[in-house]
Write a protein that holds these residues in place. Structure first.
Motif, mmCIF file in Angstrom:
data_model
loop_
_atom_site.group_PDB
_atom_site.id
_atom_site.type_symbol
_atom_site.label_atom_id
_atom_site.label_comp_id
_atom_site.label_asym_id
_atom_site.label_seq_id
_atom_site.Cartn_x
_atom_site.Cartn_y
_atom_site.Cartn_z
ATOM 1 N N SER A 1 -24.270 -9.646 -10.598
ATOM 2 C CA SER A 1 -23.721 -10.976 -10.391
ATOM 3 C C SER A 1 -22.197 -10.900 -10.297
ATOM 4 O O SER A 1 -21.536 -10.365 -11.193
ATOM 5 N N ALA A 2 -21.635 -11.431 -9.214
ATOM 6 C CA ALA A 2 -20.182 -11.383 -9.027
ATOM 7 C C ALA A 2 -19.462 -12.239 -10.058
ATOM 8 O O ALA A 2 -18.425 -11.849 -10.599
ATOM 9 N N GLY A 3 -20.013 -13.421 -10.349
ATOM 10 C CA GLY A 3 -19.399 -14.284 -11.355
ATOM 11 C C GLY A 3 -19.403 -13.664 -12.738
ATOM 12 O O GLY A 3 -18.433 -13.788 -13.503
ATOM 13 N N ALA A 4 -20.500 -12.984 -13.088
ATOM 14 C CA ALA A 4 -20.574 -12.323 -14.391
ATOM 15 C C ALA A 4 -19.581 -11.177 -14.490
ATOM 16 O O ALA A 4 -18.985 -10.944 -15.553
ATOM 17 N N ARG A 5 -19.357 -10.475 -13.395
ATOM 18 C CA ARG A 5 -18.382 -9.391 -13.427
ATOM 19 C C ARG A 5 -16.962 -9.915 -13.563
ATOM 20 O O ARG A 5 -16.130 -9.298 -14.247
ATOM 21 N N ILE A 6 -16.670 -11.030 -12.932
ATOM 22 C CA ILE A 6 -15.350 -11.647 -13.111
ATOM 23 C C ILE A 6 -15.172 -12.081 -14.566
ATOM 24 O O ILE A 6 -14.109 -11.882 -15.177
ATOM 25 N N ALA A 7 -16.231 -12.687 -15.142
ATOM 26 C CA ALA A 7 -16.166 -13.092 -16.549
ATOM 27 C C ALA A 7 -16.003 -11.879 -17.465
ATOM 28 O O ALA A 7 -15.304 -11.949 -18.489
ATOM 29 N N TRP A 8 -16.620 -10.752 -17.115
ATOM 30 C CA TRP A 8 -16.495 -9.548 -17.928
ATOM 31 C C TRP A 8 -15.064 -9.014 -17.917
ATOM 32 O O TRP A 8 -14.537 -8.586 -18.940
ATOM 33 N N VAL A 9 -14.428 -9.047 -16.752
ATOM 34 C CA VAL A 9 -13.035 -8.589 -16.664
ATOM 35 C C VAL A 9 -12.124 -9.492 -17.481
ATOM 36 O O VAL A 9 -11.256 -9.017 -18.244
ATOM 37 N N LEU A 10 -12.308 -10.815 -17.355
ATOM 38 C CA LEU A 10 -11.488 -11.740 -18.138
ATOM 39 C C LEU A 10 -11.760 -11.600 -19.636
ATOM 40 O O LEU A 10 -10.844 -11.720 -20.462
ATOM 41 N N PHE A 11 -13.030 -11.344 -19.988
ATOM 42 C CA PHE A 11 -13.379 -11.144 -21.396
ATOM 43 C C PHE A 11 -12.671 -9.915 -21.962
ATOM 44 O O PHE A 11 -12.143 -9.936 -23.086
ATOM 45 N N GLY A 12 -12.636 -8.838 -21.203
ATOM 46 C CA GLY A 12 -11.965 -7.631 -21.683
ATOM 47 C C GLY A 12 -10.457 -7.814 -21.821
ATOM 48 O O GLY A 12 -9.856 -7.399 -22.832
ATOM 49 N N ILE A 13 -9.841 -8.453 -20.819
ATOM 50 C CA ILE A 13 -8.391 -8.676 -20.900
ATOM 51 C C ILE A 13 -8.038 -9.586 -22.066
ATOM 52 O O ILE A 13 -7.086 -9.335 -22.825
ATOM 53 N N GLY A 14 -8.815 -10.647 -22.248
ATOM 54 C CA GLY A 14 -8.560 -11.550 -23.370
ATOM 55 C C GLY A 14 -8.762 -10.883 -24.713
ATOM 56 O O GLY A 14 -8.002 -11.117 -25.664
ATOM 57 N N SER A 15 -9.783 -10.032 -24.816
ATOM 58 C CA SER A 15 -10.029 -9.342 -26.081
ATOM 59 C C SER A 15 -8.891 -8.380 -26.411
ATOM 60 O O SER A 15 -8.437 -8.296 -27.568
ATOM 61 N N LEU A 16 -8.407 -7.647 -25.408
ATOM 62 C CA LEU A 16 -7.293 -6.732 -25.646
ATOM 63 C C LEU A 16 -6.028 -7.490 -26.068
ATOM 64 O O LEU A 16 -5.287 -7.028 -26.960
ATOM 65 N N ALA A 17 -5.811 -8.663 -25.470
ATOM 66 C CA ALA A 17 -4.631 -9.453 -25.840
ATOM 67 C C ALA A 17 -4.743 -9.956 -27.277
ATOM 68 O O ALA A 17 -3.761 -9.932 -28.042
#
Length: 264
Positions: free
Chosen positions: A168-184
């Motif tokens: 799912s393209a939307g889920a992959r976008i959410a995964w990238v944002l989830f990782g960036i937010g978690s690192l921040a």
């Protein structure tokens, strides 16, 4: 006067009392059971008539039998309505059951992670504890509980991981944002002495999980070399109509000099 009870001329003449006793007795009718008996008889007669050819129940049974071999547009409307009602009811029951199961699983997962990582110990606690601290600090200024924010963060990561695994393209976008937010969040809330280690450890975990979430993703352009499905050939067709030459004829009596001459 001679009595009727005595024979006259060797014949017996019955009296009126004897004739009355010989009359047939009328049937005994129970006034309490008569209405119910007649009602049951009418209902039974209607039931039998509805199952005869052309009856209401007979037609409905024929429609059910024909629906097994007919298309959707040929099925009776009442069968469609019943099927749609049953399908919607089943979907509602499945959604309600799935919601209860997901809620129980999320609560159990949150409780398990809170028990093992609430104090910041362990490998997962090094990554999860700064996120909890950050969300607790932000929830103090919001009308939401810190536990609800943390549960939503976990649910977002889980759903984006599963959806990305299935492409799912939307889920992959959410995964990238989830990782960036978690690192921040980890960089912001981790202790100053171990901030770099905690952020790097979280980045490694996110990269390993991205193997499944971003499965099949490539940065190379995909070129499909397929032959054209249809070909267009331009052709111009010119048609010219030539006049037919005059018809020549001869007869036996005509003068050959008077005949019309053909000209090219």
């Amino acid at each position: 006067m001679q009595s009727d009870n005595k024979p006259v001329n060797s014949q017996h003449n019955p009296s009126a009392l004897d004739l009355f006793e010989q009359l047939p007795q009328p049937p005994v009718i129970d006034l309490e059971d008569a209405p119910s008996t007649s009602r049951l008889a009418r209902l039974r007669a209607r039931w039998d008539a509805s199952w005869k050819e052309g009856g209401f129940l007979y037609q409905r049974w024929e429609e059910i039998f024909r629906a097994q071999h007919a298309s959707w547009h040929e099925i009776a409307n009442w069968i469609k309505a019943a099927a749609l009602f049953a399908g919607i009811s089943l979907i509602v029951m499945m959604v309600d059951t799935a919601g209860g199961i997901a809620s129980a699983a999320l609560k159990g997962l949150s409780a398990a992670l809170a028990t093992g990582a609430g104090d910041g110990s362990g490998l997962w606690g090094t990554v999860d504890h700064p996120v909890r601290v950050f969300l607790a600090d932000q929830a103090a200024h919001l009308a939401v509980a810190p536990a609800a924010l943390h549960a939503f963060w976990q649910l977002t990561g889980l759903l984006s991981l599963i959806g990305g695994f299935f492409g799912s393209a939307g889920a992959r976008i959410a995964w990238v944002l989830f990782g960036i937010g978690s690192l921040a969040m980890i960089w912001y809330a981790a202790p100053a002495g171990g901030r770099a280690v905690a952020t790097g450890l979280a980045a490694l975990m996110w990269a390993l999980a991205s193997i499944f979430a971003l499965r099949g993703l490539t940065l190379r352009p995909i070129v499909h070399n397929y032959p054209p499905q249809s070909q267009f050939n331009l052709a111009l067709h010119l048609y010219a109509t030539m006049p037919a030459p005059p018809r020549a004829w001869t007869t036996s009596g005509d003068d050959p000099d008077k005949l019309p001459r053909l000209q090219r």
